[in-house]
Scaffold this motif. Structure first.
Motif, PDB file in Angstrom:
ATOM      1  N   GLU A 327       0.807  -1.206   0.000  1.00 12.32           N
ATOM      2  CA  GLU A 327       0.000   0.000   0.000  1.00 12.32           C
ATOM      3  C   GLU A 327       0.853   1.275   0.000  1.00 12.32           C
ATOM      4  N   ILE A 328       2.104   1.164   0.445  1.00 17.85           N
ATOM      5  CA  ILE A 328       2.929   2.355   0.672  1.00 17.85           C
ATOM      6  C   ILE A 328       3.139   3.150  -0.601  1.00 17.85           C
ATOM      7  N   SER A 329       3.543   2.487  -1.684  1.00 16.59           N
ATOM      8  CA  SER A 329       3.811   3.224  -2.923  1.00 16.59           C
ATOM      9  C   SER A 329       2.535   3.860  -3.463  1.00 16.59           C
ATOM     10  N   LYS A 330       1.422   3.153  -3.375  1.00 18.38           N
ATOM     11  CA  LYS A 330       0.158   3.689  -3.875  1.00 18.38           C
ATOM     12  C   LYS A 330      -0.254   4.930  -3.081  1.00 18.38           C
ATOM     13  N   ARG A 331      -0.121   4.863  -1.773  1.00 21.16           N
ATOM     14  CA  ARG A 331      -0.507   5.998  -0.934  1.00 21.16           C
ATOM     15  C   ARG A 331       0.457   7.172  -1.107  1.00 21.16           C
ATOM     16  N   ALA A 332       1.730   6.876  -1.300  1.00 19.21           N
ATOM     17  CA  ALA A 332       2.708   7.958  -1.510  1.00 19.21           C
ATOM     18  C   ALA A 332       2.383   8.732  -2.785  1.00 19.21           C
ATOM     19  N   ARG A 333       1.953   8.023  -3.820  1.00 17.46           N
ATOM     20  CA  ARG A 333       1.613   8.694  -5.076  1.00 17.46           C
ATOM     21  C   ARG A 333       0.297   9.459  -4.967  1.00 17.46           C
ATOM     22  N   SER A 334      -0.583   8.982  -4.097  1.00 18.94           N
ATOM     23  CA  SER A 334      -1.906   9.596  -3.984  1.00 18.94           C
ATOM     24  C   SER A 334      -1.864  11.018  -3.431  1.00 18.94           C
ATOM     25  N   ILE A 335      -0.789  11.383  -2.743  1.00 18.35           N
ATOM     26  CA  ILE A 335      -0.747  12.722  -2.124  1.00 18.35           C
ATOM     27  C   ILE A 335      -0.787  13.833  -3.168  1.00 18.35           C
ATOM     28  N   TRP A 336      -0.356  13.517  -4.400  1.00 23.05           N
ATOM     29  CA  TRP A 336      -0.319  14.546  -5.439  1.00 23.05           C
ATOM     30  C   TRP A 336      -1.698  14.834  -6.019  1.00 23.05           C
ATOM     31  N   SER A 337      -2.700  14.079  -5.560  1.00 23.42           N
ATOM     32  CA  SER A 337      -4.086  14.352  -5.938  1.00 23.42           C
ATOM     33  C   SER A 337      -4.877  14.926  -4.760  1.00 23.42           C
ATOM     34  N   GLU A 338      -4.185  15.122  -3.635  1.00 24.51           N
ATOM     35  CA  GLU A 338      -4.836  15.590  -2.408  1.00 24.51           C
ATOM     36  C   GLU A 338      -4.530  17.064  -2.171  1.00 24.51           C
ATOM     37  N   ARG A 339      -5.562  17.886  -2.113  1.00 25.33           N
ATOM     38  CA  ARG A 339      -5.346  19.310  -1.843  1.00 25.33           C
ATOM     39  C   ARG A 339      -4.799  19.531  -0.436  1.00 25.33           C
TER      40      ARG A 339
END
Length: 370
Positions: A327-339
Motif C-alpha cells: 500500500e505504501i507506494s500507492k498511498r505515496a503517489r496519492s498525495i499529489w491528488s490531495e489538496r
C-alpha cells in the motif's frame, strides 16, 4: 521584567575580556595545546587557496584583522568560537597545523595575489629550495602582527559560547545551517555528532533521497537525518509551537545531544526500518513529485514529500500501525491528488505553517486504519 532588567541580567551572565595578541603568541598557545581550534571543523569550511593567500597578504601589508573569539574552558584552554579559518591558515602556512588525528598537515604554498604576485609558490620554510622560503624579516613581520582575542570567560553561562558561535557563523557565512549545527555538536558532544554523521550513510537512505553533489557538500543529508530524528515522534502539540524551523532544529538538537536519556539505538533502528521499507517499495522515487497525468515520478528530492512520506511511515512503524507494504507506494503517489497536501507543499509556504499540517497528514495516510 523590564527590558533594562533583562539586559542587565544577561550581561551579568556573560563575562568577557579582550586584548591584542601577536601571532607569535597565538602560535605558542597552539603548540602548548592551550588553544583548541577544533580541527574537526575543517571539513565544514571551504576557504579557497586564493582566500588563504589573501589572508597572508593582508597580514604582510599591515591590514587589521577581525578579532578571534574564544571561550575559556574550565581547564583554562581556549576554544576557538570564531576565527578558525584565519588561525588554521596561518598555522598551515607555518607548517604546524595538525589534523583531527594529530598528524601535521602539508605546509601551505601560497598563490600570487593582486598586490603581491611574488607570493606565488612561497612557503614559510623550504630547506631544499631556500629561494621559495619567506624571508626571515617577513616571518618576523607575521609573528609580530596583532590579532585581538575576545574571550568569553569560564564564569559565563555555559550556553554562551554556543550562542556566540551560532551568531558569528550564520548570516553571510559560507557555512550551510547544518554545517553550523555540526560544528556546535562537535563542541557540545562529539560522540553524538559522530553518531548523527553515520545515519545518512545507510544505503537505503542514500537510495531513496538520491541527493545531488551540492546538497551533500553542504551536509544536507545530515540535516535530513536530523529532521527525521527530531520530528518522527514529536507530539502534534509540539509541532504547532515550532516557529522558525532552523532555530528549532538547532535548539532541540543541542538539548538532545546533552540528554543522557536519549536512546540512540532506538532512533537508529527506526531510521533504518523506515528507509529500508521505503527503498523496497519506492526506491529512488520515494521523495519525488508524481505526475498523475504522465503516471510517473519526476524531478529531484522534495522536502515536503519527505515530511509526509518518511515521517509518516516512521511514526506508524514506531506505533505498530503501518499499512501493508504494497500500500505504501500507492498511498505515496496519492498525495499529489490531495489538496490537503498540494495546498501546503508549495514553495511559498514556510515550514512553520507547513509542518503542523503535513506531519499529521502523513501519519494518518500510512496508518493501516486509514
Amino acid at each position: 521584567m523590564s527590558l533594562v532588567d533583562q539586559i542587565n541580567k544577561k550581561r551579568r551572565e556573560i563575562k568577557t575580556d579582550g586584548y591584542p595578541m601577536s601571532i607569535g603568541e597565538w602560535v605558542s598557545m597552539y603548540e602548548r595545546e592551550e588553544l583548541d581550534i577544533h580541527p574537526e571543523f575543517q571539513r565544514f569550511y571551504r576557504w579557497t587557496p586564493a582566500q588563504k593567500a589573501g589572508l597572508i597578504e593582508s597580514i604582510l601589508l599591515g591590514i587589521p584583522l577581525p578579532p578571534v573569539f574564544v571561550s575559556q574552558r574550565s581547564d583554562g584552554v581556549w576554544d576557538v568560537v570564531d576565527g578558525l579559518q584565519r588561525l588554521s591558515t596561518i598555522f598551515q602556512f607555518m607548517g604546524i597545523l595538525r589534523d583531527e588525528h594529530g598528524k601535521r598537515m602539508d605546509p601551505l604554498a601560497l598563490e600570487g595575489t593582486k598586490y603581491l604576485p611574488a607570493l606565488k609558490n612561497v612557503l614559510w620554510d623550504d630547506m631544499e629550495n631556500p629561494k621559495r622560503a619567506l624571508p626571515k624579516e617577513l616571518q618576523l613581520v607575521i609573528k609580530r602582527s596583532k590579532i585581538a582575542a575576545s574571550i568569553v570567560l569560564k564564569e559565563s553561562d555555559e550556553s554562551a559560547k554556543y550562542d556566540l558561535f551560532q551568531r558569528l557563523n550564520t548570516g553571510g557565512s559560507e557555512l550551510s545551517p547544518q554545517e553550523v549545527r555540526n560544528c556546535l555538536l562537535v563542541m557540545i558532544n562529539k560522540s553524538f555528532f559522530e553518531w548523527m554523521k553515520e545515519l545518512p550513510k545507510y544505503e537505503p537512505f542514500i537510495v531513496t533521497t538520491a541527493l545531488s553533489d551540492r546538497p551533500l557538500e553542504e551536509a544536507y543529508d545530515v540535516e535530513l537525518a536530523l529532521r527525521f530524528v527530531l520530528l518522527a515522534r514529536i507530539s502534534e502539540a509540539e509541532i504547532k509551537s515550532i516557529g522558525d524551523v532552523g532555530v528549532f532544529l538547532t535548539d532541540r538538537v543541542s538539548d538532545v545531544a546533552q540528554d543522557k536519556r536519549f536512546r540512540r539505538g532506538e532512533a537508529k533502528q527506526l531510521f533504518e526500518d523506515t528507509f529500508g521499507v521505503l527503498a523496497q517499495t519506492l526506491e529512488d522515487d520515494a521523495f519525488k513529485r508524481y505526475s498523475t497525468k504522465k503516471r510517473r515520478h519526476e524531478g529531484g528530492f522534495l522536502l515536503s514529500t519527505f515530511e509526509v512520506v518518511a515521517l509518516g511511515v516512521a511514526y506508524n512503524i514506531a506505533e505498530g500501525t503501518l499499512c501493508e507494504p504494497k500500500e505504501i507506494s500507492k498511498r505515496a503517489r496519492s498525495i499529489w491528488s490531495e489538496r490537503s497536501f498540494t495546498d501546503w507543499a508549495t514553495s511559498g509556504v514556510n515550514a512553520s505553517r507547513r509542518l503542523p499540517r503535513l506531519i499529521p497528514f502523513g501519519r494518518k495516510l500510512f496508518s493501516k486504519v486509514f
